[in-house]
Design a protein around this motif. Structure first.
Motif, short mmCIF file in Angstrom:
data_model
loop_
_atom_site.label_atom_id
_atom_site.label_comp_id
_atom_site.label_asym_id
_atom_site.label_seq_id
_atom_site.Cartn_x
_atom_site.Cartn_y
_atom_site.Cartn_z
N LEU A 23 -9.40 4.24 -2.28
CA LEU A 23 -10.44 3.16 -2.74
C LEU A 23 -9.71 2.56 -3.57
CD1 LEU A 23 -12.67 1.82 -2.55
CD2 LEU A 23 -14.41 2.67 -4.37
N ALA A 24 -8.50 3.01 -4.08
CA ALA A 24 -7.61 2.33 -5.63
C ALA A 24 -6.55 1.71 -5.15
CB ALA A 24 -6.66 2.87 -6.53
N LEU A 25 -6.19 1.25 -3.16
CA LEU A 25 -5.92 0.50 -2.46
C LEU A 25 -6.59 -0.35 -2.56
CD1 LEU A 25 -4.12 3.36 -0.55
CD2 LEU A 25 -2.74 1.97 -2.18
N GLY A 26 -7.98 -0.22 -2.78
CA GLY A 26 -8.11 -1.66 -2.03
C GLY A 26 -8.08 -2.51 -0.55
N PRO A 27 -7.75 -3.59 -0.73
CA PRO A 27 -7.23 -3.99 1.07
C PRO A 27 -6.25 -3.85 1.35
CG PRO A 27 -6.49 -5.98 -0.90
CD PRO A 27 -7.22 -4.48 -1.82
N GLU A 28 -5.23 -3.07 0.19
CA GLU A 28 -3.86 -2.83 0.78
C GLU A 28 -4.21 -1.61 2.15
OE1 GLU A 28 -1.45 -4.60 0.07
OE2 GLU A 28 -2.61 -5.33 -0.64
N GLY A 30 0.83 -0.91 -0.08
CA GLY A 30 -0.14 0.42 0.16
C GLY A 30 0.56 1.31 -0.09
N LEU A 31 2.06 1.17 0.65
CA LEU A 31 3.17 2.48 0.92
C LEU A 31 3.45 2.76 -0.40
CD1 LEU A 31 5.02 1.47 4.20
CD2 LEU A 31 3.41 4.27 3.92
N ARG A 32 3.92 1.54 -1.50
CA ARG A 32 4.41 2.08 -2.41
C ARG A 32 3.46 2.22 -3.43
NH1 ARG A 32 6.44 -3.49 -1.28
NH2 ARG A 32 5.08 -4.51 -2.67
N THR A 33 2.14 2.26 -3.41
CA THR A 33 1.08 2.47 -4.12
C THR A 33 0.75 4.02 -4.35
OG1 THR A 33 0.24 0.11 -5.32
CG2 THR A 33 -1.00 2.48 -5.38
N LEU A 34 0.96 4.58 -2.62
CA LEU A 34 -0.02 5.52 -2.30
C LEU A 34 1.43 6.70 -2.82
CD1 LEU A 34 -2.18 7.08 -0.07
CD2 LEU A 34 0.07 6.57 1.36
N ARG A 35 2.71 6.42 -3.02
CA ARG A 35 3.34 8.11 -3.70
C ARG A 35 2.76 8.46 -4.81
NH1 ARG A 35 8.70 8.30 -2.78
NH2 ARG A 35 9.25 6.01 -1.71
N HIS A 36 1.76 7.27 -5.55
CA HIS A 36 1.86 7.53 -7.02
C HIS A 36 0.08 8.31 -7.00
CE1 HIS A 36 5.53 5.50 -8.66
NE2 HIS A 36 5.20 4.76 -7.73
N LEU A 37 -0.39 7.98 -5.24
CA LEU A 37 -1.89 8.49 -5.46
C LEU A 37 -1.88 10.31 -4.92
CD1 LEU A 37 -3.62 5.11 -4.75
CD2 LEU A 37 -3.60 6.80 -6.85
N VAL A 38 -1.21 10.33 -4.09
CA VAL A 38 -1.16 11.22 -3.47
C VAL A 38 -1.31 12.48 -3.99
CG1 VAL A 38 -0.45 10.10 -1.33
CG2 VAL A 38 0.69 11.38 -2.81
N ASP A 39 -1.59 13.96 -3.59
CA ASP A 39 -2.39 15.62 -4.46
C ASP A 39 -0.67 16.27 -4.73
OD1 ASP A 39 -4.66 15.97 -4.62
OD2 ASP A 39 -4.27 15.26 -2.52
N ALA A 40 0.81 15.20 -3.80
CA ALA A 40 1.69 16.25 -4.19
C ALA A 40 2.70 15.17 -3.38
CB ALA A 40 2.40 17.18 -3.29
N PRO A 41 4.29 14.89 -4.16
CA PRO A 41 5.32 14.26 -3.32
C PRO A 41 5.75 14.31 -1.08
CG PRO A 41 5.74 15.00 -5.05
CD PRO A 41 4.45 15.70 -5.17
#
Length: 228
Positions: A190-195, A143-154
């Motif tokens: 929601l894009a992270l699903g069960p992560e 989830g952490l790896r994917t979250l990096r690409h979902l947040v509004d800014a680095p």
């Protein structure tokens, strides 16, 4: 045309040559590219240095502002209007402008104003101002790896991870994330699903619980005949 006429002959074909060789496609692959309805009127007002009156959607209410429109900025497929109200500079998302009325009165443009420099200085502060809500989540390594690409800014990701405590025995971190709104957070996470597990606020956790129940119901029984 005036600029082109002022160029020396050796440079007059530069715009065409550049257009043949470089193309800036700003929006992402899956982003809606239709311009906001108010964009054309605002562009005319910016070009003509005309005062405008905006009706602007802020959260669940509308506000009205009269301002001098200095420029338009396209950032990651989203248009922003930079304007001046008295001595104060303001930035507005164009897709949240409900209505715009271009006035007959013009304004005296400050020729020393540098739109690019202003944007660079204000973009970070503007984004922080937009991120008014806070959500608390628990995430594992995936989830952490994917979250990096979902947040509004680095900085949202970096600051949240830096402020987090040590991971639990399952390697999960608890993060407190700034978000624009609960609705935006719901769609992003929601894009992270069960992560991801949403811990707070309660209303967002309840929405995720309901989404999980609905998803589980879809997989309780085998798919209908002919759909396998």
């Amino acid at each position: 045309l005036k600029v082109l006429a002022a160029l020396p002959p050796s440079l007059r074909d530069a715009p065409a040559r550049t257009g043949q060789r470089f193309h800036l496609d700003v929006p992402g692959w899956f982003r809606e590219t239709a311009p906001p309805p108010a964009l054309a009127e605002l562009a005319r007002a910016v070009w003509r240095d005309r005062m405008v009156e905006l009706r602007y959607r802020r959260g669940d209410r509308e506000v009205t502002r009269t301002l001098a429109p200095y420029g338009l900025v396209l950032k990651n497929g989203v248009w922003y209007l930079v304007g001046r109200i008295g001595d104060a500079w303001r930035t507005y998302r164009v897709d949240r402008v409900v209505d715009v009325e271009v006035g007959a009165a013009g304004f005296d443009r400050d020729e020393g104003f540098d739109l690019g420099a202003y944007w660079r200085e204000q973009a970070g502060a503007f984004l922080r101002e937009l991120l008014r809500e806070r959500v608390t989540v628990r995430l594992g390594p995936a989830g952490l790896r994917t979250l990096r690409h979902l947040v509004d800014a680095p900085f949202v990701y970096t600051e949240a991870v830096d402020a987090a405590g040590p991971p639990d025995e399952q390697g999960r971190l608890v993060l407190r994330l700034p978000v624009e709104s609960i609705d935006v957070a719901y769609n992003q996470l929601l894009a992270l699903g069960p992560e991801v597990e949403v811990l707070a606020p309660p209303r967002l956790r309840a929405r995720f619980a309901e989404a999980a129940r609905r998803a589980a119901a879809l997989y309780t029984d085998p798919p209908p005949d002919g759909q396998r």
